[in-house]
Each structure stands twice: as structure tokens, then as C-alpha cells.
Design an enzyme around this catalytic site. Structure first.
Site: not given
Ligand code: PGA
Length: 256
Positions: A96, A166, A172, A213
Site C-alpha cells: 500500500h 492507486e 487520502g 479518492s
Molecule cells: P481513499 O484511500 O479512498 O481515502 O483515498 C484509498 C486507499 O488508501 O486505499
């Protein structure tokens, strides 16, 4: 036919009680979600004990957020694949962006973890994605290719594997949602690289999820893409109603 995969990473939120409540509610409130959707949750280690049995009643998979590569050893504070497998987990998330960014996780270390997960029968959810600087210089495809080729070095073709794309700049609170063009460009690169590694036929069976997001308003445009086989959601799915809201909006857009 591949199911539509939909999951959330709890990150460092949710105590064991709250995690159990989440899974119970997810099963109850989402009882109309059919077999064409494979749901999963990735809670913190402290919530994992006993959770798979509960989750499996509703067909929900449970994964861990990280692990060490060794079965056991003098590695204070680490959790081994053997320990995770003993809990009856379905999967482990590896690489991640927050682990790569804040904990210095390298592709070489991830490669060892990938092999260890495979040895212990844990499905791997491997996260890849470029950061803002790499995007600025237009090396998104090169970045994910380097990550995939290193992380999956000498992985057998039969490895139980899912990829989550991602982009770091979209994850985030400070993240910007990616455009469909951004996602398509890099996801197509991921498909080429997987074909390079495993051959075309095997690569076509590996689900590629999108995350960063994702919310109820924008999930439709990602879910409609045939190059994407699922969504991986953080903030917007932190509560069960949010989770199911995004999932239902995605399914509607996909026509599933
Ligand atoms: P988020 O996080 O949807 O809050 O942007 C995604 C992730 O970290 O997998």
C-alpha cells in the site's frame, strides 16, 4: 466471468468491536448484493481474530494490511504469514502507498512478501501506483511496470493475485481524484506488464482494481471501464452506509 471486486482498507482506524459491527452490518444491510460482487474488508491486525468466520457467513473476504516475509524469527513487532494463515484470512494486502511512503517498504522487500504469501495460500492484493513527481514526468507506466516486475519477480503463474492501482497523489485527504484518462492510461500499462510477466492468457484472469479518492459521486466513471474489475475505497467506505452507497452506485453505473 470475473466478479466485481469491492473492498475497503480500514487503515489505522476501527477497534475490534467496531470492525465486528462493520462486518455484521455489511452482511445485514447488503444482503441483496449478489454473487456477481465479491466484497472484502482489510482491518487492522488487532481486529482479525475471529473475523473471517463472521465475514464468511455473508461471503465477505477478510485481509490483513501487511506482513513480514518470514514464518517466524527475531523480528519484534512484526506479524508473519504463518500467523495470518492460522487466522483463516483470505488475503493480504501488500505494498500500500502509505507503507511504501511512511515505512520505507521497498519493492525488494515486497517481492519476498509476495512469495511468502503464496507459500501460505494467502491471496495477494498488490498495490501499485506512481507519486506526483513521477506523474509530472510522465513515467506512470514505467513506475508501475518497475513495481510489478520487481514485486512479482519469479512469482509462479498460478499465484492467487489481485492488483490495486492507486496513484499516490490521489489517495487520502489531500488527494485529487484521477480522471478517467489518467486511470485508463496507467491501467492499460498494468495489463501490458502483467502479460509480459505471466503471458496474455494468465494476465487476463488477474483482477485489476482502482483506488484513490473514490466516492459515491465519482465511482461510476471508474466502474464503467471494462479495464477495471473492481474498486478499492478508503474514506468514503469507512462507515457501512458509505461502503454500500459507493458499491451500489458503482454497480448501477456498471449495469451489474
Ligand atoms: P481513499 O484511500 O479512498 O481515502 O483515498 C484509498 C486507499 O488508501 O486505499
Amino acid at each position: 466471468m470475473m466478479p466485481f471486486y469491492f473492498g475497503t482498507n480500514f487503515k489505522m482506524y476501527q477497534t475490534p468491536d467496531v470492525s465486528r459491527r462493520f462486518v455484521t452490518d455489511l452482511i445485514e444491510k447488503g444482503s441483496d448484493i449478489g454473487a456477481a460482487v465479491q466484497r472484502f474488508v482489510i482491518p487492522p491486525f488487532t481486529s482479525l481474530q475471529g473475523l473471517p468466520a463472521l465475514a464468511h457467513e455473508g461471503g465477505v473476504w477478510v485481509g490483513a494490511q501487511n506482513m513480514h516475509h518470514a514464518d517466524e524469527g527475531a523480528y519484534t513487532g512484526e506479524i508473519s504469514p504463518k500467523m495470518l494463515a492460522a487466522l483463516g484470512l483470505d488475503m493480504v494486502m501488500l505494498g500500500h502507498a502509505e507503507r511504501r511512503q511512511h515505512f520505507g517498504e521497498t519493492d525488494e522487500a515486497l517481492n519476498k512478501k509476495v512469495h511468502a504469501a503464496h507459500r501460505h495460500g494467502l491471496k495477494v492484493l498488490l498495490c501499485v501506483g506512481e507519486d506526483a513527481r513521477e506523474k509530472h514526468f510522465g513515467v506512470e507506466r514505467e513506475t508501475v511496470a518497475r513495481q510489478l516486475k520487481t514485486d512479482l519477480h519469479e512469482a509462479p503463474a498460478e499465484i492467487d493475485l489481485m492488483i490495486a492501482y492507486e496513484p499516490v497523489w490521489s489517495i487520502g485527504a489531500g488527494g485529487t481524484p484521477a480522471t478517467v484518462a489518467d486511470v485508463l492510461y496507467t491501467v492499460r500499462g498494468i495489463h501490458y506488464t502483467l502479460a509480459d510477466i505471466f503471458g496474455q492468457e494468465r494476465a487476463a484472469q488477474i483482477p485489476v482494481l482502482y483506488g484513490g479518492s473514490v466516492n459515491a459521486d465519482n465511482c461510476g466513471e471508474y466502474a464503467r471501464l471494462k479495464e477495471i474489475h473492481g474498486l478499492f475505497v478508503g474514506r468514503a467506505a469507512r462507515e457501512v452506509d458509505g461502503y454500500l452507497g459507493v458499491l451500489r452506485a458503482a454497480l448501477k453505473a456498471r449495469g451489474t
